[in-house]
Design a protein around this motif. Structure first.
Motif, PDB file in Angstrom:
ATOM      1  N   TRP A 161      -1.240  -4.920   4.591  1.00 35.20           N
ATOM      2  CA  TRP A 161      -1.712  -4.022   5.660  1.00 35.20           C
ATOM      3  C   TRP A 161      -0.628  -3.795   6.704  1.00 35.20           C
ATOM      4  O   TRP A 161      -0.474  -2.695   7.226  1.00 35.20           O
ATOM      5  CB  TRP A 161      -2.960  -4.605   6.303  1.00 35.20           C
ATOM      6  CG  TRP A 161      -4.185  -4.501   5.443  1.00 35.20           C
ATOM      7  CD1 TRP A 161      -4.387  -3.628   4.424  1.00 35.20           C
ATOM      8  CD2 TRP A 161      -5.374  -5.285   5.551  1.00 35.20           C
ATOM      9  NE1 TRP A 161      -5.639  -3.819   3.880  1.00 35.20           N
ATOM     10  CE2 TRP A 161      -6.267  -4.816   4.543  1.00 35.20           C
ATOM     11  CE3 TRP A 161      -5.786  -6.321   6.375  1.00 35.20           C
ATOM     12  CZ2 TRP A 161      -7.531  -5.367   4.358  1.00 35.20           C
ATOM     13  CZ3 TRP A 161      -7.049  -6.875   6.196  1.00 35.20           C
ATOM     14  CH2 TRP A 161      -7.912  -6.401   5.199  1.00 35.20           C
ATOM     15  N   ALA A 182      -1.808   4.324   1.102  1.00 41.17           N
ATOM     16  CA  ALA A 182      -3.121   4.146   0.468  1.00 41.17           C
ATOM     17  C   ALA A 182      -3.100   2.982  -0.513  1.00 41.17           C
ATOM     18  O   ALA A 182      -4.020   2.158  -0.530  1.00 41.17           O
ATOM     19  CB  ALA A 182      -3.532   5.434  -0.244  1.00 41.17           C
ATOM     20  N   SER A 223      -3.009  -0.320   1.385  1.00 42.92           N
ATOM     21  CA  SER A 223      -4.281  -0.581   2.069  1.00 42.92           C
ATOM     22  C   SER A 223      -5.368  -0.967   1.082  1.00 42.92           C
ATOM     23  O   SER A 223      -6.146  -1.896   1.328  1.00 42.92           O
ATOM     24  CB  SER A 223      -4.714   0.655   2.860  1.00 42.92           C
ATOM     25  OG  SER A 223      -3.759   0.995   3.842  1.00 42.92           O
ATOM     26  N   ILE A 224      -5.439  -0.271  -0.041  1.00 40.99           N
ATOM     27  CA  ILE A 224      -6.470  -0.558  -1.049  1.00 40.99           C
ATOM     28  C   ILE A 224      -6.265  -1.934  -1.665  1.00 40.99           C
ATOM     29  O   ILE A 224      -7.220  -2.708  -1.813  1.00 40.99           O
ATOM     30  CB  ILE A 224      -6.466   0.535  -2.135  1.00 40.99           C
ATOM     31  CG1 ILE A 224      -7.020   1.843  -1.562  1.00 40.99           C
ATOM     32  CG2 ILE A 224      -7.270   0.096  -3.352  1.00 40.99           C
ATOM     33  CD1 ILE A 224      -6.878   3.030  -2.487  1.00 40.99           C
ATOM     34  N   THR A 225      -5.027  -2.256  -2.025  1.00 43.04           N
ATOM     35  CA  THR A 225      -4.750  -3.576  -2.600  1.00 43.04           C
ATOM     36  C   THR A 225      -5.105  -4.681  -1.613  1.00 43.04           C
ATOM     37  O   THR A 225      -5.712  -5.706  -1.986  1.00 43.04           O
ATOM     38  CB  THR A 225      -3.267  -3.696  -3.001  1.00 43.04           C
ATOM     39  OG1 THR A 225      -2.930  -2.629  -3.890  1.00 43.04           O
ATOM     40  CG2 THR A 225      -3.001  -5.022  -3.689  1.00 43.04           C
ATOM     41  N   SER A 241      -7.344  -4.496   0.767  1.00 46.30           N
ATOM     42  CA  SER A 241      -8.804  -4.537   0.909  1.00 46.30           C
ATOM     43  C   SER A 241      -9.459  -5.289  -0.245  1.00 46.30           C
ATOM     44  O   SER A 241     -10.404  -6.050  -0.056  1.00 46.30           O
ATOM     45  CB  SER A 241      -9.368  -3.117   0.988  1.00 46.30           C
ATOM     46  OG  SER A 241      -8.961  -2.490   2.187  1.00 46.30           O
ATOM     47  N   ALA A 293      -7.847   0.782   7.207  1.00 42.42           N
ATOM     48  CA  ALA A 293      -7.589   2.091   6.586  1.00 42.42           C
ATOM     49  C   ALA A 293      -7.637   3.206   7.628  1.00 42.42           C
ATOM     50  O   ALA A 293      -6.806   4.131   7.605  1.00 42.42           O
ATOM     51  CB  ALA A 293      -8.610   2.344   5.482  1.00 42.42           C
ATOM     52  N   LEU A 324      -6.998  10.660   0.614  1.00 40.15           N
ATOM     53  CA  LEU A 324      -6.555   9.269   0.450  1.00 40.15           C
ATOM     54  C   LEU A 324      -7.194   8.363   1.497  1.00 40.15           C
ATOM     55  O   LEU A 324      -7.580   7.225   1.198  1.00 40.15           O
ATOM     56  CB  LEU A 324      -5.037   9.189   0.538  1.00 40.15           C
ATOM     57  CG  LEU A 324      -4.265   9.783  -0.641  1.00 40.15           C
ATOM     58  CD1 LEU A 324      -2.765   9.746  -0.369  1.00 40.15           C
ATOM     59  CD2 LEU A 324      -4.584   9.033  -1.931  1.00 40.15           C
ATOM     60  N   THR A 380      -9.598   5.235   0.637  1.00 39.18           N
ATOM     61  CA  THR A 380      -9.208   3.904   1.113  1.00 39.18           C
ATOM     62  C   THR A 380     -10.307   3.281   1.974  1.00 39.18           C
ATOM     63  O   THR A 380     -10.593   2.084   1.851  1.00 39.18           O
ATOM     64  CB  THR A 380      -7.897   4.001   1.926  1.00 39.18           C
ATOM     65  OG1 THR A 380      -6.905   4.647   1.128  1.00 39.18           O
ATOM     66  CG2 THR A 380      -7.403   2.628   2.318  1.00 39.18           C
ATOM     67  N   GLY A 394     -12.495  -0.004   1.139  1.00 37.17           N
ATOM     68  CA  GLY A 394     -12.420  -1.079   2.127  1.00 37.17           C
ATOM     69  C   GLY A 394     -13.772  -1.564   2.608  1.00 37.17           C
ATOM     70  O   GLY A 394     -13.901  -2.700   3.074  1.00 37.17           O
TER      71      GLY A 394
END
Length: 308
Positions: A42, A103, A106-108, A110, A141, A173, A177, A181
């Motif tokens: 993050w 993105a 942030s996704i990984t 989360s 996100a 995106l 995200t 999240g």
């Protein structure tokens, strides 16, 4: 096979007012590792946003720099006529790539953060911490995307096509995200405690079984759900959660019957209450009601009323 680390509840023992579920040391360590990795991802995403805002969006190509210098009648300030600025194509492409990278980071983060919360959850009774801890991925996100998207639309050097494309990509995106999240059914200490209390009252001890596949644990090792050829594991409810089993199966009545264990007369009522608790509702978990002549697996006394 794993051995139970929690002490069994003995018949006729003095029961505490509340027995709270506690994660295993291994699960807590793994959760901490996941959270540190998520925080690092993050941080990189937010740094990427800062690079986009303070460097990339400020790129421009100036044409007609030898324009005529004139005085603006309204402001009294000097300006050049015939000078135009545009947002360079390389910066536009880099911006699109940056949005995708933000993105992905942030996704990984989360996903790892949610895994950590299911291994080591917060208490639902601690309302603020419970919300922030479980929805932090969505919050990050928003922080990582919204300022950058706003400044894309406010950028005066981008042409209409660049602004529209970058803005739409950013919004899509960001929405994806934020959605990933959000934890729509977060784990909680209360949920795990309800499952643990049920297991103890049904079996007389905190001991369940599970296999590699599936997301639930069981009260009997003879049921078809775990006769999969995988090694059958035995341990506490906390150890089952550490093995990524999210909850107690709601088919515990048929499992008890399969293993020749006593089945409470109000098994359906208990299962309904567990279903509501596992779904995030706050309800009272019924005590098992045993038939005439059935010796309860454990005798648990009612706690004394709380003093006013």
């Amino acid at each position: 096979m794993a051995e139970s680390k929690n002490k069994d509840v003995r018949p006729d023992a003095e029961a505490p007012a509340e027995r709270t579920w506690v994660p295993t040391a291994e699960a807590k360590k793994k959760a901490t590792t996941f959270r540190w990795i998520a925080a690092a991802l993050w941080l990189v995403a937010i740094v990427g946003e800062a690079v986009g805002i303070f460097w990339l969006l400020k790129q421009r190509v100036v044409t007609g720099a030898d324009g005529t210098l004139v005085r603006d009648n309204d402001t009294g300030l000097l300006r050049e006529e015939g000078v135009t600025t545009t947002f360079p194509q390389w910066a536009f492409i880099t911006l699109l790539v940056l949005l995708v990278v933000i993105a992905a980071l942030s996704i990984t983060g989360s996903i790892l953060w949610k895994k950590a919360n299911h291994l080591d959850p917060a208490k639902k009774s601690d309302t603020v911490r419970f919300f922030v801890q479980n929805q932090l991925g969505a919050i990050i996100a928003i922080i990582a995307f919204v300022p950058l998207i706003i400044l894309i639309f406010l950028n005066k050097d981008m042409d209409k096509g660049q602004k529209t494309t970058a803005g739409i990509v950013g919004i899509v995106l960001a929405a994806l995200t934020v959605f990933i999240g959000v934890d729509f059914n977060p784990a909680s200490v209360e949920k795990y405690t309800a499952d643990q209390s049920t297991v103890i009252q049904l079996l007389g001890k905190d001991q369940v079984t599970w296999v590699a596949g599936g997301s639930v644990y069981h009260v009997c090792d003879q049921v078809s759900d775990i006769q999969t050829g995988s090694e059958i594991q035995t341990g506490t409810t906390a150890e089952a959660v550490a093995a990524h089993k999210e909850r107690l199966t709601l088919k515990f009545a048929s499992e008890l019957e399969k293993c020749g264990l006593p089945v409470p007369e109000n098994a359906t009522e208990i299962a309904d209450a567990l279903r509501q608790i596992q779904g995030g509702q706050v309800v009272t978990l019924p005590a098992p009601v045993w038939g005439e002549g059935v010796k309860p697996p454990v005798e648990v006394k009612e706690a004394a009323p709380a003093a006013n």
